[in-house]
Design a protein around this motif. Sequence first.
Motif, short mmCIF file in Angstrom:
data_model
loop_
_atom_site.label_atom_id
_atom_site.label_comp_id
_atom_site.label_asym_id
_atom_site.label_seq_id
_atom_site.Cartn_x
_atom_site.Cartn_y
_atom_site.Cartn_z
N ARG A 193 -15.83 -3.18 -63.82
CA ARG A 193 -15.40 -2.34 -62.70
C ARG A 193 -14.41 -3.09 -61.82
O ARG A 193 -13.45 -2.51 -61.32
CB ARG A 193 -16.62 -1.92 -61.88
N LEU A 194 -14.65 -4.36 -61.63
CA LEU A 194 -13.77 -5.15 -60.78
C LEU A 194 -12.38 -5.24 -61.40
O LEU A 194 -11.36 -5.11 -60.71
CB LEU A 194 -14.37 -6.54 -60.58
N THR A 195 -12.34 -5.44 -62.69
CA THR A 195 -11.05 -5.50 -63.38
C THR A 195 -10.31 -4.18 -63.25
O THR A 195 -9.11 -4.14 -62.96
CB THR A 195 -11.26 -5.83 -64.87
N ARG A 196 -11.03 -3.10 -63.43
CA ARG A 196 -10.42 -1.77 -63.31
C ARG A 196 -9.91 -1.52 -61.90
O ARG A 196 -8.85 -0.95 -61.70
CB ARG A 196 -11.48 -0.71 -63.64
N ALA A 197 -10.73 -1.93 -60.93
CA ALA A 197 -10.35 -1.73 -59.54
C ALA A 197 -9.06 -2.47 -59.23
O ALA A 197 -8.18 -1.97 -58.54
CB ALA A 197 -11.48 -2.21 -58.62
N ARG A 198 -8.95 -3.66 -59.79
CA ARG A 198 -7.75 -4.45 -59.53
C ARG A 198 -6.52 -3.78 -60.13
O ARG A 198 -5.45 -3.76 -59.52
CB ARG A 198 -7.93 -5.85 -60.13
N VAL A 199 -6.67 -3.22 -61.32
CA VAL A 199 -5.56 -2.51 -61.95
C VAL A 199 -5.14 -1.32 -61.09
O VAL A 199 -3.95 -1.09 -60.86
CB VAL A 199 -5.95 -2.05 -63.38
N LEU A 200 -6.12 -0.58 -60.59
CA LEU A 200 -5.83 0.57 -59.74
C LEU A 200 -5.14 0.12 -58.45
O LEU A 200 -4.18 0.73 -57.99
CB LEU A 200 -7.12 1.32 -59.39
N PHE A 201 -5.64 -0.98 -57.89
CA PHE A 201 -5.05 -1.50 -56.68
C PHE A 201 -3.59 -1.86 -56.90
O PHE A 201 -2.71 -1.51 -56.11
CB PHE A 201 -5.81 -2.74 -56.20
N GLU A 202 -3.32 -2.53 -58.00
CA GLU A 202 -1.95 -2.97 -58.27
C GLU A 202 -1.04 -1.79 -58.57
O GLU A 202 0.18 -1.89 -58.45
CB GLU A 202 -1.94 -3.99 -59.40
N ALA A 203 -1.64 -0.66 -58.96
CA ALA A 203 -0.86 0.56 -59.17
C ALA A 203 -0.69 1.34 -57.87
O ALA A 203 -0.09 2.41 -57.85
CB ALA A 203 -1.54 1.44 -60.21
N GLY A 204 -1.23 0.81 -56.78
CA GLY A 204 -1.08 1.44 -55.48
C GLY A 204 -2.09 2.53 -55.21
O GLY A 204 -1.98 3.26 -54.23
N ARG A 205 -3.09 2.64 -56.06
CA ARG A 205 -4.12 3.68 -55.90
C ARG A 205 -5.31 3.09 -55.15
O ARG A 205 -6.36 2.82 -55.71
CB ARG A 205 -4.50 4.22 -57.27
N LEU A 206 -5.11 2.91 -53.85
CA LEU A 206 -6.06 2.12 -53.07
C LEU A 206 -7.44 2.74 -52.97
O LEU A 206 -8.45 2.06 -53.10
CB LEU A 206 -5.49 1.87 -51.67
N MET A 207 -7.50 4.05 -52.71
CA MET A 207 -8.81 4.66 -52.55
C MET A 207 -9.57 4.63 -53.88
O MET A 207 -10.76 4.34 -53.91
CB MET A 207 -8.67 6.10 -52.05
N GLU A 208 -8.88 4.88 -54.96
CA GLU A 208 -9.55 4.82 -56.27
C GLU A 208 -10.03 3.40 -56.56
O GLU A 208 -11.12 3.20 -57.09
CB GLU A 208 -8.60 5.29 -57.37
N ALA A 209 -9.19 2.44 -56.20
CA ALA A 209 -9.58 1.04 -56.40
C ALA A 209 -10.84 0.73 -55.59
O ALA A 209 -11.78 0.13 -56.09
CB ALA A 209 -8.44 0.12 -56.00
N ALA A 210 -10.84 1.17 -54.34
CA ALA A 210 -11.97 0.89 -53.47
C ALA A 210 -13.25 1.55 -53.99
O ALA A 210 -14.34 0.99 -53.89
CB ALA A 210 -11.68 1.37 -52.05
N GLN A 211 -13.10 2.74 -54.57
CA GLN A 211 -14.29 3.44 -55.07
C GLN A 211 -14.75 2.87 -56.41
O GLN A 211 -15.88 3.10 -56.82
CB GLN A 211 -13.99 4.93 -55.19
N THR A 212 -13.87 2.18 -57.10
CA THR A 212 -14.22 1.60 -58.40
C THR A 212 -14.84 0.22 -58.25
O THR A 212 -15.71 -0.17 -59.01
CB THR A 212 -12.96 1.53 -59.28
N CYS A 213 -14.39 -0.51 -57.26
CA CYS A 213 -14.91 -1.86 -57.02
C CYS A 213 -16.42 -1.83 -56.82
O CYS A 213 -16.92 -0.97 -56.10
CB CYS A 213 -14.24 -2.45 -55.77
#
Length: 98
Positions: free
Chosen positions: A35-55
């Motif tokens: 999940r952390l890896t996925r969250a980081r990918v989302l974050f780097e794609a600028g999808r902050l809320m999705e990243a935060a919900q995935t972390c």
Amino acid sequence: MDGDWFDPEAVAAERLDADQEMGELEAAGRHAARRLTRARVLFEAGRLMEAAQTCPHGWRQGLPGEKSRCLDCGSLLGWSGKVLAPCEMPTARSWGAR
Ligand SMILES: [Zn+2]
């Protein structure tokens, strides 16, 4: 806290993992790392809320019963885990400064 970001295939794969003879703690650790890896990918794609919900928000800083800060994604969280402000301080432990 998957929110509206949900991957049925990943859930099915995790059920299979859980059926194997892995210890539950080990499985949980791998789940969190994924999940952390996925969250980081989302974050780097600028999808902050999705990243935060995935972390998995495995490391939090804050006083019990109050708001806390995830040391991985930098999100401001309610004590229950609700995301109040996604990825405000993404300089965190695992993601680091690039
Ligand atoms: Zn987090």
